[in-house]
Scaffold this motif. Structure first.
Motif, short mmCIF file in Angstrom:
data_model
loop_
_atom_site.label_atom_id
_atom_site.label_comp_id
_atom_site.label_asym_id
_atom_site.label_seq_id
_atom_site.Cartn_x
_atom_site.Cartn_y
_atom_site.Cartn_z
N ASN A 7 86.70 -46.65 -59.04
CA ASN A 7 85.42 -47.04 -59.66
C ASN A 7 85.48 -48.45 -60.21
O ASN A 7 84.54 -49.23 -60.05
CB ASN A 7 85.05 -46.07 -60.79
N VAL A 10 85.39 -50.93 -57.23
CA VAL A 10 84.04 -51.01 -56.66
C VAL A 10 83.12 -51.78 -57.59
O VAL A 10 82.35 -52.64 -57.15
CB VAL A 10 83.48 -49.60 -56.35
N ASP A 11 83.20 -51.53 -58.89
CA ASP A 11 82.36 -52.25 -59.86
C ASP A 11 82.71 -53.74 -59.90
O ASP A 11 81.82 -54.59 -60.03
CB ASP A 11 82.47 -51.63 -61.25
N LEU A 13 83.94 -55.50 -57.38
CA LEU A 13 83.41 -56.07 -56.14
C LEU A 13 81.89 -56.19 -56.20
O LEU A 13 81.32 -57.16 -55.69
CB LEU A 13 83.85 -55.23 -54.94
N LEU A 14 81.23 -55.22 -56.85
CA LEU A 14 79.78 -55.30 -57.06
C LEU A 14 79.44 -56.55 -57.88
O LEU A 14 78.50 -57.28 -57.55
CB LEU A 14 79.29 -54.07 -57.83
N THR A 17 80.12 -59.83 -55.73
CA THR A 17 79.12 -60.06 -54.68
C THR A 17 77.74 -60.33 -55.28
O THR A 17 76.97 -61.13 -54.74
CB THR A 17 79.05 -58.88 -53.68
N LEU A 58 77.10 -57.06 -48.30
CA LEU A 58 78.22 -56.46 -49.04
C LEU A 58 77.75 -55.82 -50.33
O LEU A 58 78.21 -54.73 -50.70
CB LEU A 58 79.30 -57.50 -49.33
N PHE A 62 78.39 -52.00 -51.41
CA PHE A 62 79.08 -51.61 -52.64
C PHE A 62 78.18 -50.77 -53.55
O PHE A 62 78.66 -49.88 -54.24
CB PHE A 62 79.62 -52.83 -53.38
N VAL A 65 78.41 -47.27 -52.09
CA VAL A 65 79.69 -46.65 -52.45
C VAL A 65 79.68 -46.26 -53.93
O VAL A 65 80.15 -45.18 -54.30
CB VAL A 65 80.87 -47.58 -52.11
N HIS A 66 79.16 -47.13 -54.78
CA HIS A 66 79.08 -46.85 -56.22
C HIS A 66 78.26 -45.58 -56.48
O HIS A 66 78.68 -44.72 -57.26
CB HIS A 66 78.47 -48.05 -56.93
#
Length: 89
Positions: A7, A10-11, A13-14, A17, A58, A62, A65-66
């Motif tokens: 998590n 992913v956060d 990368l969020l 991006t 992207l 993301f 996925v989140h």
């Protein structure tokens, strides 16, 4: 990889991006470039546009996925909110 680290990744990368997409979106406005004194030679418009497009793709990935990773919490919270709203007259 445990769920907390996944998590967090992913956060992260969020956030990265989003920042790239936001900044390149601002740079695509020619008026803003003129106001800052930047030119197409310093920041090639094609590169900025490509970065913006790919970071947007992207970012969407993301976000998906989140939401997928947090679906149990989303469903549980939605049920609580909807159940609570029925109790009010």
């Amino acid at each position: 990889m445990d769920s907390v680290k996944l998590n967090w990744l992913v956060d992260l990368l969020l956030g990265i991006t989003f920042f790239i997409c936001f900044v390149t979106g601002l740079l695509k406005y020619t008026v803003l470039l003129q106001l800052t004194g930047l030119s197409n030679i310093i920041l090639p418009a094609a590169l900025i546009s490509d970065l913006h497009d790919w970071s947007g793709i992207l970012l969407g990935l993301f976000v998906f996925v989140h939401l997928l990773l947090n679906r149990r919490w989303i469903i549980s919270t939605t049920k609580k909110i909807l159940a609570g709203s029925r109790k009010e007259p």
